[in-house]
Design a protein around this motif. Structure first.
Motif, PDB file in Angstrom:
ATOM      1  N   ALA A   1       0.832  -1.206   0.000  1.00  0.00           N
ATOM      2  CA  ALA A   1       0.000   0.000   0.000  1.00  0.00           C
ATOM      3  C   ALA A   1       0.865   1.254   0.000  1.00  0.00           C
ATOM      4  N   LEU A   2       1.942   1.230   0.756  1.00  0.00           N
ATOM      5  CA  LEU A   2       2.840   2.382   0.818  1.00  0.00           C
ATOM      6  C   LEU A   2       3.484   2.647  -0.537  1.00  0.00           C
ATOM      7  N   ASP A   3       3.915   1.598  -1.205  1.00  0.00           N
ATOM      8  CA  ASP A   3       4.518   1.761  -2.538  1.00  0.00           C
ATOM      9  C   ASP A   3       3.516   2.401  -3.503  1.00  0.00           C
ATOM     10  N   TYR A   4       2.288   1.911  -3.476  1.00  0.00           N
ATOM     11  CA  TYR A   4       1.271   2.472  -4.379  1.00  0.00           C
ATOM     12  C   TYR A   4       0.961   3.916  -4.003  1.00  0.00           C
ATOM     13  N   TYR A   5       0.891   4.189  -2.723  1.00  0.00           N
ATOM     14  CA  TYR A   5       0.600   5.545  -2.245  1.00  0.00           C
ATOM     15  C   TYR A   5       1.692   6.516  -2.702  1.00  0.00           C
ATOM     16  N   GLN A   6       2.937   6.096  -2.600  1.00  0.00           N
ATOM     17  CA  GLN A   6       4.047   6.969  -2.994  1.00  0.00           C
ATOM     18  C   GLN A   6       4.079   7.204  -4.499  1.00  0.00           C
ATOM     19  N   GLU A   7       3.603   6.218  -5.269  1.00  0.00           N
ATOM     20  CA  GLU A   7       3.554   6.374  -6.719  1.00  0.00           C
ATOM     21  C   GLU A   7       2.341   7.170  -7.167  1.00  0.00           C
ATOM     22  N   HIS A   8       1.321   7.266  -6.305  1.00  0.00           N
ATOM     23  CA  HIS A   8       0.082   7.966  -6.644  1.00  0.00           C
ATOM     24  C   HIS A   8      -0.290   8.912  -5.501  1.00  0.00           C
ATOM     25  N   PRO A   9       0.403  10.027  -5.382  1.00  0.00           N
ATOM     26  CA  PRO A   9       0.134  10.975  -4.291  1.00  0.00           C
ATOM     27  C   PRO A   9      -1.322  11.449  -4.309  1.00  0.00           C
ATOM     28  N   GLY A  10      -1.811  11.727  -3.127  1.00  0.00           N
ATOM     29  CA  GLY A  10      -3.173  12.227  -3.020  1.00  0.00           C
ATOM     30  C   GLY A  10      -4.196  11.169  -2.649  1.00  0.00           C
ATOM     31  N   CYS A  11      -3.783   9.913  -2.570  1.00  0.00           N
ATOM     32  CA  CYS A  11      -4.709   8.838  -2.184  1.00  0.00           C
ATOM     33  C   CYS A  11      -4.981   8.883  -0.679  1.00  0.00           C
ATOM     34  N   LEU A  12      -6.140   8.422  -0.301  1.00  0.00           N
ATOM     35  CA  LEU A  12      -6.502   8.288   1.102  1.00  0.00           C
ATOM     36  C   LEU A  12      -6.319   6.833   1.507  1.00  0.00           C
ATOM     37  N   LEU A  13      -5.559   6.599   2.557  1.00  0.00           N
ATOM     38  CA  LEU A  13      -5.308   5.247   3.050  1.00  0.00           C
ATOM     39  C   LEU A  13      -6.308   4.919   4.163  1.00  0.00           C
ATOM     40  N   VAL A  14      -7.155   3.947   3.913  1.00  0.00           N
ATOM     41  CA  VAL A  14      -8.109   3.491   4.922  1.00  0.00           C
ATOM     42  C   VAL A  14      -7.531   2.228   5.562  1.00  0.00           C
ATOM     43  N   LEU A  15      -7.269   2.281   6.848  1.00  0.00           N
ATOM     44  CA  LEU A  15      -6.655   1.166   7.563  1.00  0.00           C
ATOM     45  C   LEU A  15      -7.754   0.459   8.336  1.00  0.00           C
ATOM     46  N   SER A  16      -8.073  -0.757   7.931  1.00  0.00           N
ATOM     47  CA  SER A  16      -9.256  -1.436   8.440  1.00  0.00           C
ATOM     48  C   SER A  16      -8.890  -2.676   9.245  1.00  0.00           C
ATOM     49  N   GLY A  17      -9.177  -2.637  10.530  1.00  0.00           N
ATOM     50  CA  GLY A  17      -8.931  -3.793  11.386  1.00  0.00           C
ATOM     51  C   GLY A  17      -9.192  -3.463  12.834  1.00  0.00           C
ATOM     52  N   GLY A  18     -10.042  -4.239  13.486  1.00  0.00           N
ATOM     53  CA  GLY A  18     -10.343  -4.023  14.890  1.00  0.00           C
ATOM     54  C   GLY A  18      -9.342  -4.710  15.799  1.00  0.00           C
ATOM     55  N   GLN A  19      -9.684  -4.815  17.061  1.00  0.00           N
ATOM     56  CA  GLN A  19      -8.807  -5.422  18.066  1.00  0.00           C
ATOM     57  C   GLN A  19      -9.262  -6.839  18.356  1.00  0.00           C
ATOM     58  N   GLY A  20      -8.383  -7.804  18.071  1.00  0.00           N
ATOM     59  CA  GLY A  20      -8.695  -9.199  18.334  1.00  0.00           C
ATOM     60  C   GLY A  20      -8.594  -9.525  19.812  1.00  0.00           C
ATOM     61  N   PRO A  21      -9.113 -10.677  20.230  1.00  0.00           N
ATOM     62  CA  PRO A  21      -9.104 -11.041  21.651  1.00  0.00           C
ATOM     63  C   PRO A  21      -7.705 -11.201  22.235  1.00  0.00           C
ATOM     64  N   ASP A  22      -6.712 -11.477  21.379  1.00  0.00           N
ATOM     65  CA  ASP A  22      -5.340 -11.650  21.851  1.00  0.00           C
ATOM     66  C   ASP A  22      -4.460 -10.452  21.505  1.00  0.00           C
ATOM     67  N   GLU A  23      -5.068  -9.329  21.138  1.00  0.00           N
ATOM     68  CA  GLU A  23      -4.315  -8.144  20.740  1.00  0.00           C
ATOM     69  C   GLU A  23      -4.492  -7.025  21.763  1.00  0.00           C
ATOM     70  N   THR A  24      -3.452  -6.198  21.917  1.00  0.00           N
ATOM     71  CA  THR A  24      -3.463  -5.138  22.925  1.00  0.00           C
ATOM     72  C   THR A  24      -3.934  -3.799  22.371  1.00  0.00           C
ATOM     73  N   LEU A  25      -4.110  -3.701  21.069  1.00  0.00           N
ATOM     74  CA  LEU A  25      -4.618  -2.488  20.446  1.00  0.00           C
ATOM     75  C   LEU A  25      -5.237  -2.847  19.109  1.00  0.00           C
ATOM     76  N   PRO A  26      -6.083  -1.992  18.557  1.00  0.00           N
ATOM     77  CA  PRO A  26      -6.680  -2.286  17.258  1.00  0.00           C
ATOM     78  C   PRO A  26      -5.617  -2.382  16.168  1.00  0.00           C
TER      79      PRO A  26
ATOM     80  N   LEU B   1      -8.711   5.711   9.954  1.00  0.00           N
ATOM     81  CA  LEU B   1      -8.676   4.474  10.726  1.00  0.00           C
ATOM     82  C   LEU B   1     -10.080   3.918  10.926  1.00  0.00           C
ATOM     83  N   GLU B   2     -10.249   2.657  10.531  1.00  0.00           N
ATOM     84  CA  GLU B   2     -11.476   1.897  10.786  1.00  0.00           C
ATOM     85  C   GLU B   2     -11.081   0.807  11.765  1.00  0.00           C
ATOM     86  N   ASP B   3     -11.403   0.978  13.037  1.00  0.00           N
ATOM     87  CA  ASP B   3     -10.872   0.107  14.084  1.00  0.00           C
ATOM     88  C   ASP B   3     -11.928  -0.736  14.788  1.00  0.00           C
ATOM     89  N   ALA B   4     -13.051  -0.986  14.100  1.00  0.00           N
ATOM     90  CA  ALA B   4     -14.134  -1.751  14.730  1.00  0.00           C
ATOM     91  C   ALA B   4     -14.395  -3.100  14.075  1.00  0.00           C
TER      92      ALA B   4
END
Length: 250
Positions: free
Chosen positions: A121-146, A167-170
């Motif tokens: 995603a970072l490589d594509y973002y750097q090649e195409h400036p102006g994109c919005l990065l949506v980071l999607s992933g909640g917090q699992g039962p064995d994880e300390t943060l989303p 950030l989509e953290d749910a």
């Protein structure tokens, strides 16, 4: 030792090695337990293959053998579907949104699988400036943060400005990844017809594309990433079951 026994032993030992590596390096998932099951099955067949072959040579055993090989052939077809689906819907360069799907953490750091997605995603973002990065992933039962927060930290450290991160953290599933991401995008004035690129592993592209369409993304492209050789067997077995569940929900 016959050739068949040598091959069985090698396969069983490779699966045992893979199971050990996943136990140490990966989070607890269904794929890990499937790998444990495959390892146990191979060792059982190695030690008792004469008795099992004898049982499967006639009667109910012969029927079970047919069912097994039909199931294995179906699994291979699913693997082929996963690989071929990664070749469809290639990026056009017009995408304005990049949705990165979560894939587990190690402590507070992205797992190897998730890091591969973030780097792509970072490589594509750097090649195409102006994109919005949506980071999607909640917090699992064995994880300390989303997962979304861990992904944001990784990308911030790589120089991505805060205004380009959403950030989509749910979410806790692929289906929710897209549904919740679209909900946030609409608050930004973007809709399902906005050219969008989702980033995930090759084996995951088929189901991800289906859930993207179901959520309302009509112009979704895929950016597939590679998978560690240790992770791939367990991930593919788990994904095969997930595809069957996806079909059952259609």
């Amino acid at each position: 030792m016959k050739l068949k026994e040598i091959i069985l032993l090698i396969l069983a030992l490779l699966c045992l090695l893979d199971s050990a590596v996943l136990t140490v390096r990966a989070s607890v998932t269904l794929g890990l337990f499937l790998m444990y099951g495959l390892t146990a099955a191979l060792f059982v067949y190695f030690f008792f293959h004469r008795q099992i072959d004898g049982f499967c040579s006639h009667g109910p055993g012969a029927l079970l053998r047919i069912v097994f090989f039909c199931g294995f052939a179906f699994f291979l077809c699913l693997v082929g579907l996963m690989e071929l689906s990664a070749l469809r819907a290639a990026p056009t360069g017009e995408e304005r949104v990049i949705v990165v799907l979560g894939a587990g953490l190690r402590g507070e750091q992205p797992s190897d699988t998730l890091r591969r997605r973030l780097d792509a995603a970072l490589d594509y973002y750097q090649e195409h400036p102006g994109c919005l990065l949506v980071l999607s992933g909640g917090q699992g039962p064995d994880e300390t943060l989303p997962e979304a927060e861990a992904m944001a930290r990784y990308l911030r450290a790589a120089g991505v400005p805060e205004q380009d991160l959403l950030l989509e953290d749910a979410s806790s599933s692929t289906e929710e990844n897209f549904a919740f991401s679209l909900r946030l995008l609409r608050r930004r004035g973007l809709g399902g017809d906005t050219p969008m690129l989702f980033v995930t592993n090759r084996f995951h592209c088929y189901r991800a594309a289906g859930y993207a369409r179901r959520a309302g993304f009509s112009r979704a492209a895929a950016l597939p990433t590679g998978t560690s050789v240790f992770v791939w067997p367990a991930a593919v077995m788990r994904e095969a079951l997930a595809i069957c569940a996806y079909w059952a929900k259609i």
